[in-house]
Design a protein around this motif. Structure first.
Motif, PDB file in Angstrom:
ATOM      1  N   PRO A   1      45.840 -18.052 -30.989  1.00 18.58           N
ATOM      2  CA  PRO A   1      45.783 -17.473 -32.324  1.00 18.58           C
ATOM      3  C   PRO A   1      46.467 -16.109 -32.363  1.00 18.58           C
ATOM      4  O   PRO A   1      46.446 -15.364 -31.379  1.00 18.58           O
ATOM      5  CB  PRO A   1      44.290 -17.341 -32.598  1.00 18.58           C
ATOM      6  CG  PRO A   1      43.673 -17.236 -31.255  1.00 18.58           C
ATOM      7  CD  PRO A   1      44.552 -18.056 -30.331  1.00 18.58           C
TER       8      PRO A   1
ATOM      9  N   THR B   1      35.723 -10.743 -41.416  1.00 13.64           N
ATOM     10  CA  THR B   1      34.850 -11.652 -42.163  1.00 13.64           C
ATOM     11  C   THR B   1      33.461 -11.723 -41.531  1.00 13.64           C
ATOM     12  O   THR B   1      32.461 -11.867 -42.229  1.00 13.64           O
ATOM     13  CB  THR B   1      35.467 -13.065 -42.212  1.00 13.64           C
ATOM     14  OG1 THR B   1      36.780 -12.976 -42.754  1.00 13.64           O
ATOM     15  CG2 THR B   1      34.635 -14.013 -43.035  1.00 13.64           C
TER      16      THR B   1
ATOM     17  N   LEU C   1      32.715 -19.405 -38.269  1.00 15.85           N
ATOM     18  CA  LEU C   1      33.844 -18.663 -38.837  1.00 15.85           C
ATOM     19  C   LEU C   1      35.011 -18.634 -37.858  1.00 15.85           C
ATOM     20  O   LEU C   1      36.167 -18.859 -38.241  1.00 15.85           O
ATOM     21  CB  LEU C   1      33.427 -17.236 -39.200  1.00 15.85           C
ATOM     22  CG  LEU C   1      32.468 -17.079 -40.379  1.00 15.85           C
ATOM     23  CD1 LEU C   1      32.010 -15.621 -40.493  1.00 15.85           C
ATOM     24  CD2 LEU C   1      33.101 -17.544 -41.672  1.00 15.85           C
ATOM     25  N   PHE C   2      34.713 -18.368 -36.596  1.00 19.17           N
ATOM     26  CA  PHE C   2      35.778 -18.317 -35.600  1.00 19.17           C
ATOM     27  C   PHE C   2      36.354 -19.694 -35.308  1.00 19.17           C
ATOM     28  O   PHE C   2      37.573 -19.865 -35.239  1.00 19.17           O
ATOM     29  CB  PHE C   2      35.281 -17.652 -34.313  1.00 19.17           C
ATOM     30  CG  PHE C   2      35.303 -16.161 -34.386  1.00 19.17           C
ATOM     31  CD1 PHE C   2      36.457 -15.462 -34.070  1.00 19.17           C
ATOM     32  CD2 PHE C   2      34.189 -15.456 -34.779  1.00 19.17           C
ATOM     33  CE1 PHE C   2      36.502 -14.080 -34.144  1.00 19.17           C
ATOM     34  CE2 PHE C   2      34.215 -14.077 -34.858  1.00 19.17           C
ATOM     35  CZ  PHE C   2      35.380 -13.382 -34.549  1.00 19.17           C
TER      36      PHE C   2
ATOM     37  N   ALA D   1      41.331 -10.781 -38.864  1.00 19.43           N
ATOM     38  CA  ALA D   1      40.783 -11.205 -40.159  1.00 19.43           C
ATOM     39  C   ALA D   1      39.428 -11.888 -39.981  1.00 19.43           C
ATOM     40  O   ALA D   1      38.512 -11.691 -40.781  1.00 19.43           O
ATOM     41  CB  ALA D   1      41.764 -12.143 -40.860  1.00 19.43           C
ATOM     42  N   THR D   2      39.281 -12.671 -38.920  1.00 20.83           N
ATOM     43  CA  THR D   2      38.012 -13.359 -38.669  1.00 20.83           C
ATOM     44  C   THR D   2      36.923 -12.347 -38.300  1.00 20.83           C
ATOM     45  O   THR D   2      35.781 -12.464 -38.747  1.00 20.83           O
ATOM     46  CB  THR D   2      38.178 -14.402 -37.547  1.00 20.83           C
ATOM     47  OG1 THR D   2      39.265 -15.264 -37.892  1.00 20.83           O
ATOM     48  CG2 THR D   2      36.921 -15.224 -37.377  1.00 20.83           C
TER      49      THR D   2
ATOM     50  N   ASN E   1      41.601 -24.427 -37.530  1.00 23.63           N
ATOM     51  CA  ASN E   1      41.929 -24.774 -38.910  1.00 23.63           C
ATOM     52  C   ASN E   1      41.038 -25.889 -39.470  1.00 23.63           C
ATOM     53  O   ASN E   1      41.522 -26.836 -40.085  1.00 23.63           O
ATOM     54  CB  ASN E   1      43.408 -25.144 -39.028  1.00 23.63           C
ATOM     55  CG  ASN E   1      43.905 -25.020 -40.455  1.00 23.63           C
ATOM     56  OD1 ASN E   1      43.334 -24.273 -41.248  1.00 23.63           O
ATOM     57  ND2 ASN E   1      44.948 -25.746 -40.782  1.00 23.63           N
TER      58      ASN E   1
ATOM     59  N   HIS F   1      38.041 -27.090 -42.032  1.00 24.67           N
ATOM     60  CA  HIS F   1      37.548 -26.740 -43.364  1.00 24.67           C
ATOM     61  C   HIS F   1      36.042 -27.004 -43.390  1.00 24.67           C
ATOM     62  O   HIS F   1      35.597 -28.038 -43.866  1.00 24.67           O
ATOM     63  CB  HIS F   1      38.291 -27.547 -44.436  1.00 24.67           C
ATOM     64  CG  HIS F   1      39.763 -27.322 -44.397  1.00 24.67           C
ATOM     65  ND1 HIS F   1      40.332 -26.159 -44.830  1.00 24.67           N
ATOM     66  CD2 HIS F   1      40.779 -28.089 -43.938  1.00 24.67           C
ATOM     67  CE1 HIS F   1      41.632 -26.211 -44.669  1.00 24.67           C
ATOM     68  NE2 HIS F   1      41.933 -27.379 -44.117  1.00 24.67           N
TER      69      HIS F   1
ATOM     70  N   THR G   1      45.066 -13.169 -37.156  1.00 25.84           N
ATOM     71  CA  THR G   1      44.040 -14.193 -37.408  1.00 25.84           C
ATOM     72  C   THR G   1      42.697 -13.761 -36.825  1.00 25.84           C
ATOM     73  O   THR G   1      41.655 -13.859 -37.483  1.00 25.84           O
ATOM     74  CB  THR G   1      44.462 -15.548 -36.796  1.00 25.84           C
ATOM     75  OG1 THR G   1      45.706 -15.934 -37.354  1.00 25.84           O
ATOM     76  CG2 THR G   1      43.420 -16.617 -37.032  1.00 25.84           C
TER      77      THR G   1
ATOM     78  N   ARG H   1      38.558 -20.856 -38.165  1.00 29.58           N
ATOM     79  CA  ARG H   1      39.831 -20.142 -38.224  1.00 29.58           C
ATOM     80  C   ARG H   1      40.753 -20.557 -37.085  1.00 29.58           C
ATOM     81  O   ARG H   1      41.948 -20.726 -37.266  1.00 29.58           O
ATOM     82  CB  ARG H   1      39.563 -18.635 -38.192  1.00 29.58           C
ATOM     83  CG  ARG H   1      40.743 -17.747 -38.382  1.00 29.58           C
ATOM     84  CD  ARG H   1      41.355 -17.807 -39.797  1.00 29.58           C
ATOM     85  NE  ARG H   1      40.484 -17.313 -40.831  1.00 29.58           N
ATOM     86  CZ  ARG H   1      40.606 -16.146 -41.439  1.00 29.58           C
ATOM     87  NH1 ARG H   1      41.596 -15.350 -41.128  1.00 29.58           N
ATOM     88  NH2 ARG H   1      39.765 -15.802 -42.368  1.00 29.58           N
ATOM     89  N   LEU H   2      40.180 -20.741 -35.886  1.00 32.12           N
ATOM     90  CA  LEU H   2      41.001 -21.043 -34.720  1.00 32.12           C
ATOM     91  C   LEU H   2      41.591 -22.446 -34.730  1.00 32.12           C
ATOM     92  O   LEU H   2      42.719 -22.646 -34.309  1.00 32.12           O
ATOM     93  CB  LEU H   2      40.202 -20.821 -33.431  1.00 32.12           C
ATOM     94  CG  LEU H   2      39.849 -19.367 -33.114  1.00 32.12           C
ATOM     95  CD1 LEU H   2      38.945 -19.301 -31.902  1.00 32.12           C
ATOM     96  CD2 LEU H   2      41.106 -18.536 -32.911  1.00 32.12           C
TER      97      LEU H   2
END
Length: 151
Positions: free
Chosen positions: A4, A15, A97-98, A11-12, A104, A106, A8, A101-102
């Motif tokens: 990543p 969050t 969350l991680f 940002a995580t 992708n 949903h 990225t 994000r890592l």
């Protein structure tokens, strides 16, 4: 191999800051609850020594207080359990969350449900804490003869 980008990860982390602060707050609550539990256990131990040697009204007071202390231990234990469940759910939210994000994924709904679960568990834990405080106040009734109102 997937790596990543720094943006990225940053940002995580941004969050995840709010849930991490919430974890710190829950940790403080757990510390207070554990302290209250320790004081209740200490009082039970002290009364266990006095109980066999007491009689009459004094014995009845000891039994009454021991019953309330037993109830308080039960309530504090459940408050601790609910607050710990809340903290675990918050940890799950941060991990989700991680992971999301890592790789992708949903899984916003899953993270939201975990957060709602955490808030519900925290709310129940705090309500039990309030109930335990009320129980402790019920146990502490100063006897009229000790107040010396006649003076």
């Amino acid at each position: 191999m997937f790596s990543p980008g720094l943006s990225t990860v940053a940002a995580t982390i941004q969050t995840a800051i709010a849930p991490v602060f919430l974890l710190a707050g829950i940790g403080s609550i757990l510390n207070v609850l554990a302290g209250r539990m320790a004081r209740v256990v200490d009082r039970v131990r002290a009364l266990e020594v006095l109980h066999p040697r007491s009689s009459g009204p004094e014995h009845e007071r000891h039994v009454r207080e021991l019953r309330i202390l037993d109830w308080r231990i039960w309530v504090i234990n459940w408050a601790l359990s609910f607050c710990v469940a809340s903290a675990v759910a918050i940890c799950l939210v941060v991990a989700l969350l991680f992971v999301a994000r890592l790789v992708n994924l949903h899984i916003g709904t899953t993270a939201a449900v975990s957060f709602i679960f955490a808030m519900l568990m925290l709310t129940i834990g705090l309500l039990l804490f309030l109930f335990e405080v009320r129980l402790s106040l019920r146990a502490i009734k100063v006897r009229a003869e000790l107040l010396e109102h006649d003076r």
